[in-house]
Design an enzyme around this catalytic site. Structure first.
Site, short mmCIF file in Angstrom:
data_model
loop_
_atom_site.label_atom_id
_atom_site.label_comp_id
_atom_site.label_asym_id
_atom_site.label_seq_id
_atom_site.Cartn_x
_atom_site.Cartn_y
_atom_site.Cartn_z
N ASP A 224 1.23 -1.44 0.00
CA ASP A 224 0.18 -0.06 -0.07
C ASP A 224 0.90 1.19 -0.31
O ASP A 224 2.07 0.89 -0.55
CB ASP A 224 -1.41 -0.27 1.01
CG ASP A 224 -2.47 0.95 1.18
OD1 ASP A 224 -2.22 1.83 0.05
OD2 ASP A 224 -2.98 0.41 1.54
N HIS A 247 2.44 2.30 -3.18
CA HIS A 247 1.42 2.79 -3.86
C HIS A 247 1.88 4.82 -3.64
O HIS A 247 1.74 5.81 -4.57
CB HIS A 247 -0.18 2.99 -3.47
CG HIS A 247 -0.99 1.83 -3.42
ND1 HIS A 247 -2.06 1.35 -3.27
CD2 HIS A 247 -0.14 0.85 -3.75
CE1 HIS A 247 -1.98 0.22 -3.11
NE2 HIS A 247 -1.22 0.04 -3.91
#
Ligand SMILES: *[C@@H]1O[C@H](CO)[C@@H](O)[C@H](O)[C@H]1NC(C)=O
Ligand SMILES: *[C@@H]1O[C@H](CO)[C@@H](O)[C@H](O)[C@H]1NC(C)=O
Length: 401
Positions: A224, A247
């Site tokens: 993430d 991310h």
């Protein structure tokens, strides 16, 4: 006679200094977890032993620091909370590996290891926090199920001030790795974070309601955000980050809850994003309840290597459809600088500045931004919506400001 008194006093004086120096060097008070029954065999639950060692260290009045010491070995550990306030400055030294339970529900708190209400804490030692997340990732249905029970994060710092974290490695957290809440004046260096690129919700470093934090020389590859910056964070300085997979470095998402606070004073500099889905991103919910500010940001000297969306302001964030096309974010973004950002974008739209119709972005500045896209769909482009600002220097894709 006078001279004798004089010299005797002088000798006493030097003796006093010498004994203070030796006290500082030799009287290091060390609380070794083994003395409290901890065993580095990878099986014994050491939560009680660790908590006892912490409690005694926390109660001890020593100068200048006292040490909690975890030696080499694999120390299995259920959920633990190390709470202050403490009488001395504590250094928590981890040489070995701390091993989390495989089953998430064995941990009866939202984070596996918690430090709370502590000042002048130092956590270091080169050790490893192994969250054993691979056993629980498949149970993570938070994308589809809004009532999902969040899995525990690896390590959390809550109401911690004037502290530092260095030389710690976090592996395979069940959910996020490091979580900082209501923390101030904290330095994070030489931290390494690893989880597979497809592991769900494994944010690297999550920060909310915190101020005066410095993060430098960290290496993050996870599933993430490498770093997620949430409501109420101010004066955050990030440099020397190696991010990927992941991310990217994200602010938000913001605007979902009414009691949120502004995010101000962020610097992200001298960092590399390699194979991440985003580079630097600001996201606010399309329909937001709060009217906060996102301001005084500087992103500078950033290299993008095959990054999905290198520069991405998204005020239409809406991961759970359906989303009304009549609701707009009320969060105001202003004074955001992108300086000297270069590299490659895997998407054609390399610069995305999609701001709110009812709170357009103000004073966004692009200076020396060169992002290329190699694909059959042609060269990189920039996209602007409801944004005001200026550009200087070399700009590619051509500016839409
Ligand atoms: C954090 O680092 C800065 C400079 O890099 C230093 O001035 C400050 O004292 C450090 N803070 C702590 C709590 O170690
Ligand atoms: C980027 O990541 C790729 C794949 O993991 C790796 O081979 C390459 O060395 C990295 N590049 C840099 C500059 O870190």
């Amino acid at each position: 006679m006078l001279s004798t008194i004089c010299c005797f006093t002088v000798i006493l004086f030097f003796a006093a200094i010498a004994s203070n120096v030796s006290a500082a060097f030799y009287a290091r008070k060390i609380f070794d977890v083994r003395r409290y029954g901890a065993r580095g065999d990878g099986k014994t639950d050491n939560a009680i032993a660790f908590t006892k060692a912490w409690k005694e260290a926390c109660e001890w009045k020593g100068n200048p620091r006292v040490y909690v010491y975890v030696p080499f070995g694999t120390f299995y550990l259920g959920g633990v909370t190390f709470a202050g306030p403490c009488k001395s400055r504590i250094s928590f030294i981890i040489k070995g590996t701390l091993l989390a339970p495989k089953e998430a529900n064995v941990i009866k708190q939202d984070t596996w290891i918690i430090f709370r209400y502590v000042d002048n804490l130092a956590v270091s030692g080169g050790g490893i926090l192994d969250g054993q997340g691979s056993y629980s990732w498949r149970h993570n249905d938070c994308r589809r199920n809004p009532k999902c029970r969040p899995l525990p994060m690896n390590i959390g710092f809550q109401f911690v001030r004037f502290s530092r974290i260095s030389r710690i490695k976090s592996l395979n957290s069940k959910m996020g790795h490091f979580n900082f809440f209501a923390v101030s004046h904290l330095n994070i260096t030489q931290v390494r974070i690893r989880a597979p690129g497809n592991s769900p919700n494994t944010d690297g470093i999550k920060i909310g309601l915190s101020n005066h934090i410095k993060i430098h020389n960290v290496d993050i590859g996870t599933g993430d955000d490498c770093i997620a910056i949430l409501s109420g964070t101010t004066d955050l300085d990030i440099s020397g980050v190696n991010c990927g997979p992941g991310h990217g470095i994200s602010v938000g998402s913001l605007g979902k809850y009414t009691n949120e606070k502004s995010v101000r004073g962020l610097t992200v500099r001298d960092s590399i994003f390699n194979g991440t889905s985003n580079g630097v991103r600001i996201k606010t919910w399309a329909s937001s309840t709060s009217r906060n500010l996102v301001s005084n940001f500087l992103y500078t000297n950033l290299q993008m290597i095959n990054v999905g969306n290198p520069i991405n302001i998204d005020q239409h964030y809406c991961p759970i459809s359906p989303c009304s096309d009549k609701s707009f974010s009320q969060i105001q973004i202003r004074d955001v600088k992108f300086h000297n950002i270069w590299g490659t974008s895997t998407n054609k739209v390399a610069v995305k500045l999609q701001c709110s119709k009812i709170a357009p972005c103000k004073n966004v500045e692009l200076v020396d931004v060169i992002l290329v896209h190699r694909g059959y769909d042609g060269p990189a482009t920039a996209l602007c919506e409801n944004v005001g600002g200026q550009t200087r220097g070399k700009i590619f894709p051509p500016s839409c400001l």
